[in-house]
Design a protein around this motif. Structure first.
Motif, mmCIF file in Angstrom:
data_model
loop_
_atom_site.group_PDB
_atom_site.id
_atom_site.type_symbol
_atom_site.label_atom_id
_atom_site.label_comp_id
_atom_site.label_asym_id
_atom_site.label_seq_id
_atom_site.Cartn_x
_atom_site.Cartn_y
_atom_site.Cartn_z
ATOM 1 N N PHE A 129 11.770 6.846 6.974
ATOM 2 C CA PHE A 129 10.618 6.796 6.425
ATOM 3 C C PHE A 129 9.343 5.742 7.189
ATOM 4 O O PHE A 129 9.411 4.589 7.159
ATOM 5 N N GLU A 130 8.378 5.605 7.439
ATOM 6 C CA GLU A 130 7.166 4.505 7.549
ATOM 7 C C GLU A 130 6.658 3.870 6.518
ATOM 8 O O GLU A 130 6.331 2.540 7.376
ATOM 9 N N ILE A 131 6.897 3.709 5.386
ATOM 10 C CA ILE A 131 6.569 2.883 4.363
ATOM 11 C C ILE A 131 7.431 2.668 3.296
ATOM 12 O O ILE A 131 8.015 3.674 3.178
ATOM 13 N N ILE A 132 7.763 1.490 3.245
ATOM 14 C CA ILE A 132 9.106 0.506 1.841
ATOM 15 C C ILE A 132 8.314 0.399 1.206
ATOM 16 O O ILE A 132 7.890 -1.052 1.277
ATOM 17 N N CYS A 133 8.040 0.636 -0.282
ATOM 18 C CA CYS A 133 6.920 -0.213 -0.734
ATOM 19 C C CYS A 133 7.943 -0.701 -1.998
ATOM 20 O O CYS A 133 8.513 0.180 -3.007
ATOM 21 N N GLY A 134 8.097 -1.714 -2.816
ATOM 22 C CA GLY A 134 9.007 -2.083 -4.255
ATOM 23 C C GLY A 134 7.909 -2.453 -5.052
ATOM 24 O O GLY A 134 6.837 -2.673 -4.050
ATOM 25 N N GLY A 135 8.906 -2.824 -6.439
ATOM 26 C CA GLY A 135 8.026 -3.023 -6.955
ATOM 27 C C GLY A 135 7.557 -4.187 -7.004
ATOM 28 O O GLY A 135 6.426 -4.972 -7.933
ATOM 29 N N ASP A 136 7.306 -5.419 -6.704
ATOM 30 C CA ASP A 136 6.847 -6.509 -5.912
ATOM 31 C C ASP A 136 5.946 -6.282 -4.499
ATOM 32 O O ASP A 136 5.910 -7.518 -3.981
ATOM 33 N N THR A 137 6.110 -5.467 -4.394
ATOM 34 C CA THR A 137 4.773 -5.690 -2.595
ATOM 35 C C THR A 137 3.418 -5.815 -3.277
ATOM 36 O O THR A 137 3.245 -6.241 -2.025
ATOM 37 N N PHE A 138 3.239 -5.066 -4.408
ATOM 38 C CA PHE A 138 1.811 -5.189 -4.724
ATOM 39 C C PHE A 138 2.031 -5.819 -5.713
ATOM 40 O O PHE A 138 2.630 -6.231 -6.164
ATOM 41 N N SER A 139 0.303 -6.091 -6.040
ATOM 42 C CA SER A 139 0.457 -7.064 -7.569
ATOM 43 C C SER A 139 0.596 -5.764 -8.852
ATOM 44 O O SER A 139 0.864 -6.272 -9.864
ATOM 45 N N GLU A 140 1.021 -4.461 -8.622
ATOM 46 C CA GLU A 140 1.404 -3.736 -9.512
ATOM 47 C C GLU A 140 2.222 -2.802 -9.362
ATOM 48 O O GLU A 140 2.168 -2.636 -7.816
ATOM 49 N N PRO A 145 -1.308 3.246 -10.586
ATOM 50 C CA PRO A 145 -1.013 4.230 -9.225
ATOM 51 C C PRO A 145 -1.554 3.631 -8.089
ATOM 52 O O PRO A 145 -1.931 4.244 -6.910
ATOM 53 N N LEU A 146 -1.435 1.611 -8.355
ATOM 54 C CA LEU A 146 -2.081 0.834 -7.384
ATOM 55 C C LEU A 146 -1.066 1.661 -5.815
ATOM 56 O O LEU A 146 -1.395 1.493 -4.549
ATOM 57 N N PRO A 147 0.379 1.276 -6.071
ATOM 58 C CA PRO A 147 1.069 1.683 -4.646
ATOM 59 C C PRO A 147 0.405 2.963 -3.488
ATOM 60 O O PRO A 147 0.846 2.713 -2.908
ATOM 61 N N LEU A 148 0.763 3.914 -4.896
ATOM 62 C CA LEU A 148 0.352 5.463 -4.231
ATOM 63 C C LEU A 148 -0.869 5.327 -3.608
ATOM 64 O O LEU A 148 -0.509 5.471 -2.589
ATOM 65 N N LEU A 149 -2.527 5.219 -3.936
ATOM 66 C CA LEU A 149 -2.992 4.666 -3.544
ATOM 67 C C LEU A 149 -3.081 3.248 -2.052
ATOM 68 O O LEU A 149 -3.428 4.046 -1.181
ATOM 69 N N ARG A 150 -1.911 2.678 -2.153
ATOM 70 C CA ARG A 150 -2.043 1.670 -1.304
ATOM 71 C C ARG A 150 -1.253 2.264 -0.362
ATOM 72 O O ARG A 150 -1.950 2.576 0.854
ATOM 73 N N VAL A 151 -0.339 3.414 -0.085
ATOM 74 C CA VAL A 151 0.121 3.874 0.299
ATOM 75 C C VAL A 151 -0.382 4.904 1.320
ATOM 76 O O VAL A 151 -0.239 4.775 2.437
ATOM 77 N N VAL A 152 -0.983 5.815 0.535
ATOM 78 C CA VAL A 152 -2.179 7.449 1.251
ATOM 79 C C VAL A 152 -3.000 6.741 2.371
ATOM 80 O O VAL A 152 -3.158 7.139 3.336
ATOM 81 N N GLU A 153 -3.394 5.810 1.803
ATOM 82 C CA GLU A 153 -4.650 4.665 2.374
ATOM 83 C C GLU A 153 -3.470 4.183 3.724
ATOM 84 O O GLU A 153 -4.928 4.623 5.026
ATOM 85 N N ARG A 154 -2.946 3.680 3.522
ATOM 86 C CA ARG A 154 -1.980 3.418 5.270
ATOM 87 C C ARG A 154 -2.062 3.911 5.325
ATOM 88 O O ARG A 154 -1.759 4.270 7.020
ATOM 89 N N LEU A 155 -0.951 4.945 5.164
ATOM 90 C CA LEU A 155 -1.206 6.580 6.156
ATOM 91 C C LEU A 155 -2.192 7.498 6.763
ATOM 92 O O LEU A 155 -1.725 8.913 7.359
ATOM 93 N N GLY A 156 -2.823 7.382 6.004
ATOM 94 C CA GLY A 156 -4.447 7.760 6.477
ATOM 95 C C GLY A 156 -4.464 9.790 5.829
ATOM 96 O O GLY A 156 -4.649 10.042 6.675
ATOM 97 N N VAL A 157 -4.047 9.069 4.971
ATOM 98 C CA VAL A 157 -3.926 11.192 4.279
ATOM 99 C C VAL A 157 -4.926 10.718 2.212
ATOM 100 O O VAL A 157 -5.458 9.683 2.207
#
Length: 217
Positions: A129-140, A145-157
């Motif tokens: 996995f390129e990115i691993i996010c947990g419940g405490d990674t972001f503010s929500e 939808p915030l974690p998903l939107l942040r991750v796709v942004e980081r992946l460039g998709v």
């Protein structure tokens, strides 16, 4: 649908961790002199992060009690992260197949990020996995939808080029709100009712890969 990224939930999707989570909950409860819970009862508490899990398991208690309970739970779970946990059948093969097909992968869980990394390392999948996010990674956390939107942004998709794969209503709602296609995993902890809004439903990892690879062709 063009699939460029697969976003996986962890507990109840990639990993059956209920045994270890149950043991950690019961260690915490014993420290408070409370009766233990059976695995099916703990299963109903999983999905909204560790603090919510221990608060609901404890039933009553002050904020200080909940903080102490959380510390006890996390410490025990960290030290017994994969005593009983295992990948679901077909998960290992699916991850390798998706990687070979060029689909980029991330984990988006409501579990604490440190615990996510520990169990994934123990089970040998952390490097997939390129990115691993947990419940405490972001503010929500999901169902936001915030974690998903942040991750796709980081992946460039773009959101419409990603798919959220999970077993609970949190995954389905997060995907819907982010504009991400969803696959509901019928083998997990959420139950059929929680998956009714998913765009697709899979009963095995073979079904997941079939949907994703068809979309990436």
């Amino acid at each position: 649908m063009t699939v460029r990224a697969a976003l996986f939930d962890l507990d109840g999707t990639l990993v059956d961790s209920l045994g270890d989570i149950t043991d950690a909950v019961n260690h915490m409860l014993a420290s408070f002199g409370r009766p233990s819970l059976a695995a099916p009862s703990v299963r109903q508490l999983v999905g909204k992060g560790a603090r919510d899990l221990v608060r609901r398991a404890l039933g009553t208690g002050s904020q200080d009690d909940i903080t102490r309970a959380l510390d006890l739970f996390v410490a025990y779970n960290s030290n017994h992260i994969a005593d009983k946990s295992a990948l679901y059948p077909g998960a290992w093969e699916a991850l390798h197949q998706l990687a070979e097909s060029g689909i980029r992968m991330a984990v988006i869980s409501n579990k604490n990020e440190a615990l996510c990394r520990l169990v994934m390392e123990a089970l040998g999948i952390v490097r997939q996995f390129e990115i691993i996010c947990g419940g405490d990674t972001f503010s929500e956390m999901k169902p936001s939808p915030l974690p998903l939107l942040r991750v796709v942004e980081r992946l460039g998709v773009a959101p419409h080029e990603a798919v959220m794969i999970g077993d609970s209503i949190n995954d389905v709602q997060a995907g819907q709100r982010a504009g991400v296609t969803t696959i509901g995993c019928a083998w997990g902890y959420g139950g059929e009712k929680e998956l009714t809004g998913a765009d697709h439903r899979a009963v095995s990892f073979r079904g997941v890969t079939a949907i994703l690879l068809k979309g990436s062709a």
